[in-house]
Design a protein around this motif. Structure first.
Motif, PDB file in Angstrom:
ATOM      1  N   ALA A 192      64.958  61.326 -67.563  1.00  0.00           N
ATOM      2  CA  ALA A 192      64.686  60.010 -66.963  1.00  0.00           C
ATOM      3  C   ALA A 192      64.031  60.165 -65.593  1.00  0.00           C
ATOM      4  CB  ALA A 192      65.975  59.205 -66.847  1.00  0.00           C
ATOM      5  N   THR A 193      64.444  61.178 -64.849  1.00  0.00           N
ATOM      6  CA  THR A 193      63.902  61.373 -63.497  1.00  0.00           C
ATOM      7  C   THR A 193      62.435  61.783 -63.566  1.00  0.00           C
ATOM      8  OG1 THR A 193      66.090  62.017 -62.694  1.00  0.00           O
ATOM      9  CG2 THR A 193      64.192  62.623 -61.330  1.00  0.00           C
ATOM     10  N   TYR A 194      62.099  62.740 -64.426  1.00  0.00           N
ATOM     11  CA  TYR A 194      60.682  63.150 -64.418  1.00  0.00           C
ATOM     12  C   TYR A 194      59.783  62.112 -65.068  1.00  0.00           C
ATOM     13  CZ  TYR A 194      61.018  65.566 -69.101  1.00  0.00           C
ATOM     14  OH  TYR A 194      61.177  65.920 -70.425  1.00  0.00           O
ATOM     15  N   LEU A 195      60.307  61.323 -66.011  1.00  0.00           N
ATOM     16  CA  LEU A 195      59.485  60.226 -66.536  1.00  0.00           C
ATOM     17  C   LEU A 195      59.221  59.182 -65.450  1.00  0.00           C
ATOM     18  CD1 LEU A 195      60.895  59.557 -70.111  1.00  0.00           C
ATOM     19  CD2 LEU A 195      58.524  60.070 -69.524  1.00  0.00           C
ATOM     20  N   ALA A 196      60.254  58.866 -64.659  1.00  0.00           N
ATOM     21  CA  ALA A 196      60.094  57.884 -63.586  1.00  0.00           C
ATOM     22  C   ALA A 196      59.105  58.391 -62.534  1.00  0.00           C
ATOM     23  CB  ALA A 196      61.445  57.580 -62.948  1.00  0.00           C
ATOM     24  N   LEU A 197      59.217  59.676 -62.165  1.00  0.00           N
ATOM     25  CA  LEU A 197      58.307  60.220 -61.151  1.00  0.00           C
ATOM     26  C   LEU A 197      56.881  60.319 -61.692  1.00  0.00           C
ATOM     27  CD1 LEU A 197      60.609  62.992 -59.654  1.00  0.00           C
ATOM     28  CD2 LEU A 197      59.892  60.868 -58.547  1.00  0.00           C
ATOM     29  N   LEU A 198      56.740  60.751 -62.929  1.00  0.00           N
ATOM     30  CA  LEU A 198      55.405  60.853 -63.538  1.00  0.00           C
ATOM     31  C   LEU A 198      54.686  59.497 -63.488  1.00  0.00           C
ATOM     32  CD1 LEU A 198      53.365  62.444 -65.478  1.00  0.00           C
ATOM     33  CD2 LEU A 198      54.580  61.281 -67.330  1.00  0.00           C
ATOM     34  N   THR A 199      55.355  58.451 -63.943  1.00  0.00           N
ATOM     35  CA  THR A 199      54.685  57.152 -64.059  1.00  0.00           C
ATOM     36  C   THR A 199      54.505  56.473 -62.708  1.00  0.00           C
ATOM     37  OG1 THR A 199      56.844  56.184 -64.647  1.00  0.00           O
ATOM     38  CG2 THR A 199      55.380  56.762 -66.446  1.00  0.00           C
ATOM     39  N   THR A 200      55.459  56.612 -61.794  1.00  0.00           N
ATOM     40  CA  THR A 200      55.303  55.933 -60.498  1.00  0.00           C
ATOM     41  C   THR A 200      54.287  56.650 -59.601  1.00  0.00           C
ATOM     42  OG1 THR A 200      57.258  57.094 -59.664  1.00  0.00           O
ATOM     43  CG2 THR A 200      57.575  54.850 -60.466  1.00  0.00           C
ATOM     44  N   ILE A 201      54.243  57.971 -59.634  1.00  0.00           N
ATOM     45  CA  ILE A 201      53.216  58.671 -58.849  1.00  0.00           C
ATOM     46  C   ILE A 201      51.840  58.336 -59.400  1.00  0.00           C
ATOM     47  CG2 ILE A 201      52.278  60.942 -58.247  1.00  0.00           C
ATOM     48  CD1 ILE A 201      55.160  61.981 -58.145  1.00  0.00           C
ATOM     49  N   LEU A 202      51.704  58.311 -60.735  1.00  0.00           N
ATOM     50  CA  LEU A 202      50.416  57.922 -61.324  1.00  0.00           C
ATOM     51  C   LEU A 202      50.045  56.496 -60.920  1.00  0.00           C
ATOM     52  CD1 LEU A 202      50.521  59.398 -64.953  1.00  0.00           C
ATOM     53  CD2 LEU A 202      48.831  59.907 -63.175  1.00  0.00           C
ATOM     54  N   HIS A 203      51.022  55.588 -60.927  1.00  0.00           N
ATOM     55  CA  HIS A 203      50.731  54.198 -60.552  1.00  0.00           C
ATOM     56  C   HIS A 203      50.261  54.107 -59.098  1.00  0.00           C
ATOM     57  CE1 HIS A 203      50.877  49.884 -60.835  1.00  0.00           C
ATOM     58  NE2 HIS A 203      51.665  49.808 -59.783  1.00  0.00           N
ATOM     59  N   LYS A 204      50.814  54.955 -58.236  1.00  0.00           N
ATOM     60  CA  LYS A 204      50.397  54.941 -56.826  1.00  0.00           C
ATOM     61  C   LYS A 204      48.983  55.514 -56.666  1.00  0.00           C
ATOM     62  CE  LYS A 204      52.036  56.033 -52.173  1.00  0.00           C
ATOM     63  NZ  LYS A 204      52.148  54.620 -51.790  1.00  0.00           N
ATOM     64  N   LEU A 205      48.680  56.576 -57.407  1.00  0.00           N
ATOM     65  CA  LEU A 205      47.366  57.220 -57.284  1.00  0.00           C
ATOM     66  C   LEU A 205      46.282  56.483 -58.070  1.00  0.00           C
ATOM     67  CD1 LEU A 205      48.379  60.997 -57.662  1.00  0.00           C
ATOM     68  CD2 LEU A 205      47.926  59.746 -55.543  1.00  0.00           C
ATOM     69  N   VAL A 206      46.695  55.804 -59.153  1.00  0.00           N
ATOM     70  CA  VAL A 206      45.722  55.129 -60.035  1.00  0.00           C
ATOM     71  C   VAL A 206      46.146  53.660 -60.191  1.00  0.00           C
ATOM     72  CG1 VAL A 206      44.511  55.258 -62.256  1.00  0.00           C
ATOM     73  CG2 VAL A 206      45.528  57.320 -61.275  1.00  0.00           C
ATOM     74  N   PRO A 207      45.997  52.860 -59.129  1.00  0.00           N
ATOM     75  CA  PRO A 207      46.450  51.460 -59.222  1.00  0.00           C
ATOM     76  C   PRO A 207      45.598  50.620 -60.162  1.00  0.00           C
ATOM     77  CG  PRO A 207      45.330  51.862 -57.141  1.00  0.00           C
ATOM     78  CD  PRO A 207      45.486  53.192 -57.807  1.00  0.00           C
ATOM     79  N   ASP A 208      44.326  51.011 -60.364  1.00  0.00           N
ATOM     80  CA  ASP A 208      43.425  50.271 -61.257  1.00  0.00           C
ATOM     81  C   ASP A 208      42.996  51.226 -62.377  1.00  0.00           C
ATOM     82  OD1 ASP A 208      41.493  48.869 -62.577  1.00  0.00           O
ATOM     83  OD2 ASP A 208      40.275  48.419 -60.797  1.00  0.00           O
ATOM     84  N   LYS A 209      43.381  50.928 -63.620  1.00  0.00           N
ATOM     85  CA  LYS A 209      43.115  51.844 -64.729  1.00  0.00           C
ATOM     86  C   LYS A 209      41.809  51.551 -65.457  1.00  0.00           C
ATOM     87  CE  LYS A 209      47.275  50.849 -66.288  1.00  0.00           C
ATOM     88  NZ  LYS A 209      48.541  50.780 -67.042  1.00  0.00           N
ATOM     89  N   HIS A 210      41.029  50.569 -64.991  1.00  0.00           N
ATOM     90  CA  HIS A 210      39.794  50.216 -65.680  1.00  0.00           C
ATOM     91  C   HIS A 210      38.684  51.236 -65.374  1.00  0.00           C
ATOM     92  CE1 HIS A 210      41.915  46.322 -65.724  1.00  0.00           C
ATOM     93  NE2 HIS A 210      41.357  46.235 -66.924  1.00  0.00           N
ATOM     94  N   ILE A 211      38.002  51.679 -66.414  1.00  0.00           N
ATOM     95  CA  ILE A 211      36.870  52.601 -66.260  1.00  0.00           C
ATOM     96  C   ILE A 211      35.595  51.772 -66.188  1.00  0.00           C
ATOM     97  CG2 ILE A 211      35.587  54.493 -67.327  1.00  0.00           C
ATOM     98  CD1 ILE A 211      38.208  55.266 -68.764  1.00  0.00           C
ATOM     99  N   ARG A 212      34.833  51.920 -65.091  1.00  0.00           N
ATOM    100  CA  ARG A 212      33.600  51.145 -64.904  1.00  0.00           C
ATOM    101  C   ARG A 212      32.434  52.111 -64.758  1.00  0.00           C
ATOM    102  NH1 ARG A 212      37.605  48.797 -61.773  1.00  0.00           N
ATOM    103  NH2 ARG A 212      38.176  46.673 -62.386  1.00  0.00           N
ATOM    104  N   GLU A 213      31.388  51.842 -65.510  1.00  0.00           N
ATOM    105  CA  GLU A 213      30.223  52.721 -65.502  1.00  0.00           C
ATOM    106  C   GLU A 213      29.610  52.793 -64.102  1.00  0.00           C
ATOM    107  OE1 GLU A 213      26.116  53.445 -68.032  1.00  0.00           O
ATOM    108  OE2 GLU A 213      27.446  51.794 -68.556  1.00  0.00           O
ATOM    109  N   GLY A 214      29.308  54.002 -63.656  1.00  0.00           N
ATOM    110  CA  GLY A 214      28.668  54.185 -62.361  1.00  0.00           C
ATOM    111  C   GLY A 214      29.635  54.285 -61.201  1.00  0.00           C
ATOM    112  N   GLU A 215      30.924  53.983 -61.439  1.00  0.00           N
ATOM    113  CA  GLU A 215      31.928  54.094 -60.375  1.00  0.00           C
ATOM    114  C   GLU A 215      32.801  55.323 -60.624  1.00  0.00           C
ATOM    115  OE1 GLU A 215      34.211  50.585 -59.790  1.00  0.00           O
ATOM    116  OE2 GLU A 215      32.472  49.250 -59.766  1.00  0.00           O
ATOM    117  N   ALA A 216      33.494  55.712 -59.577  1.00  0.00           N
ATOM    118  CA  ALA A 216      34.392  56.859 -59.732  1.00  0.00           C
ATOM    119  C   ALA A 216      35.409  56.572 -60.832  1.00  0.00           C
ATOM    120  CB  ALA A 216      35.102  57.134 -58.413  1.00  0.00           C
ATOM    121  N   HIS A 217      35.657  57.577 -61.650  1.00  0.00           N
ATOM    122  CA  HIS A 217      36.662  57.435 -62.704  1.00  0.00           C
ATOM    123  C   HIS A 217      38.026  57.154 -62.046  1.00  0.00           C
ATOM    124  CE1 HIS A 217      39.252  58.453 -66.095  1.00  0.00           C
ATOM    125  NE2 HIS A 217      38.179  58.413 -66.876  1.00  0.00           N
ATOM    126  N   PRO A 218      38.849  56.270 -62.639  1.00  0.00           N
ATOM    127  CA  PRO A 218      40.155  55.982 -62.027  1.00  0.00           C
ATOM    128  C   PRO A 218      40.981  57.236 -61.764  1.00  0.00           C
ATOM    129  CG  PRO A 218      39.722  54.450 -63.825  1.00  0.00           C
ATOM    130  CD  PRO A 218      38.605  55.445 -63.837  1.00  0.00           C
TER     131      PRO A 218
END
Length: 389
Positions: free
Chosen positions: A145-171
């Motif tokens: 439970a701890t590593y699942l929580a850390l995995l998803t919350t750290i990702l959410h902090k680093l990748v707040p917007d998951k949309h991939i847009r052409e010509g922009e930096a990948h999320p």
């Protein structure tokens, strides 16, 4: 799909990845590990620290966050291993930087419950993230439970917007912050660590409880994806008690696996809990790669999206994932849940990860000492993900 292209290495290829990733640049490092009994964490840390002390590496700052855990019933030999492991991890990391032990606050003489303790650990870790160029999460000695929580919350902090847009930096570029997950994998040992006496109070991974608890979604049909692992039937039954009898159940078994009969044995072990009592059709069984977390992520994510699409006509659905398999398989499930998590409250579906935390772990100390795990690295964000294609 966020990780359509991905970076995953195991064995000797791990050091080649670290050379390409860390050489000839200043590194400000946050290393997160568990103060647990699993000695495999030492293998991972020693390999990383030895590499980081090599030619061409430059560590500007480094800190080890060692997460402490209380409340588990452990045999005396395992409790002693826990203390030995903490001393060894701190000593192994010392050439790079200091260690900070994260303990849970006691308020008015009372220890926090499991959910509060999990939120406290996550909050303490997130406070350390700003300003770091490299974040490492070593899941080898952390509870699931701890590593699942850390995995998803750290990702959410680093990748707040998951949309991939052409010509922009990948999320997943995440402004160049490299987030690695390290695993010392020994599937046979994982199968010999018994998790007993699961708590009656279900623990929800932060960010994934709305679909489980909110009154407004209780009428939505529910699809349950239990990812099966050895010796976890009691945990599954404790969670299954809160799954409606009319829910669609899709058991996930490891295949391909190093042991070609692994999936068959798991289906026999869970026969009464899933197939006899719930009349789950065998056609619902899903297969996920046991040793390749990004393949497992693709397989589970694809199934979740198919159910989401097909149930739109019913007004919405709840997708509930219960990862009980190997560490790499659990990480794959965690990535799928992170990507499927809705980004707004108007979405007609939700994702939940309820967990029944065991209160007792049983394993032979000799097996822990004899284990010769293989180190794997998942690079989840950073420069490697460049720009959108």
């Amino acid at each position: 799909m966020l990780w359509d292209h991905y970076v995953f290495r195991r064995g000797s290829a791990v050091h080649e990845l670290w050379d390409n990733l860390l050489k000839e640049r200043p590194v400000e490092l946050l290393y997160i590990a568990g103060r647990g009994f699993d000695l495999r964490a030492q293998t991972v840390m020693r390999e990383f620290v030895a590499g980081q002390q090599g030619a061409g590496r430059r560590t500007v700052s480094a800190k080890l966050l060692l997460l402490d855990f209380h409340g588990y019933e452990l045999d005396e030999s395992i409790a002693q291993l826990t203390e030995e492991n903490a001393v060894a991890l701190e000593a192994a990391f010392s050439p790079l930087g200091p260690t900070v032990t994260v303990a849970i606050e006691v308020v008015d003489g009372e220890e926090a419950n499991a959910s509060d303790a999990l939120r406290q650990r996550v909050r303490r870790v997130l406070e350390e993230v700003p300003g770091k160029t490299d974040i490492i999460l070593d899941v080898s000695s952390l509870p699931r439970a701890t590593y699942l929580a850390l995995l998803t919350t750290i990702l959410h902090k680093l990748v707040p917007d998951k949309h991939i847009r052409e010509g922009e930096a990948h999320p997943l570029h995440a402004e160049g912050v490299n987030f690695q997950v390290l695993v010392a994998e020994d599937v046979r040992l994982d199968g010999q660590i018994r998790a007993e006496d699961p708590s009656n109070d279900l623990l929800n991974i932060p960010g994934f409880f709305t679909a489980w608890q909110a009154e407004s979604v209780q009428d939505w049909p529910l699809v349950w994806f239990p990812v099966l692992g050895e010796g976890r039937v009691n945990q599954l039954l404790r969670i299954g008690g809160s799954i409606p009898s009319e829910a669609e159940v899709c058991p996930v078994v490891p295949h391909p696996s190093k042991d070609p009969r692994h999936a068959d044995r798991l289906l026999m072990e869970y026969r009464e809990a899933l197939f006899d009592s719930r009349r789950t059709p065998t056609s619902n069984i899903l297969h996920a790669h046991e040793s390749q977390p990004f393949e497992a992520y693709r397989q589970l994510l694809g199934a979740m999206k198919r159910y989401q699409d097909s149930m739109t006509i019913l007004g919405g659905c709840r997708l509930v994932v219960t990862p009980l398999g190997s560490k790499l398989l659990t990480l794959g499930a965690g990535l799928a849940c992170f990507e499927m998590r809705p980004s707004d409250l108007e979405s007609k579906f939700g994702v939940a990860i309820p967990h029944a935390e065991p209160r007792r772990y049983v394993v032979a100390a000799d097996r822990l000492r004899e284990s010769k795990p293989e180190v794997s690295v998942l690079l989840l964000t950073g420069e490697a993900y460049g720009v959108a294609g």
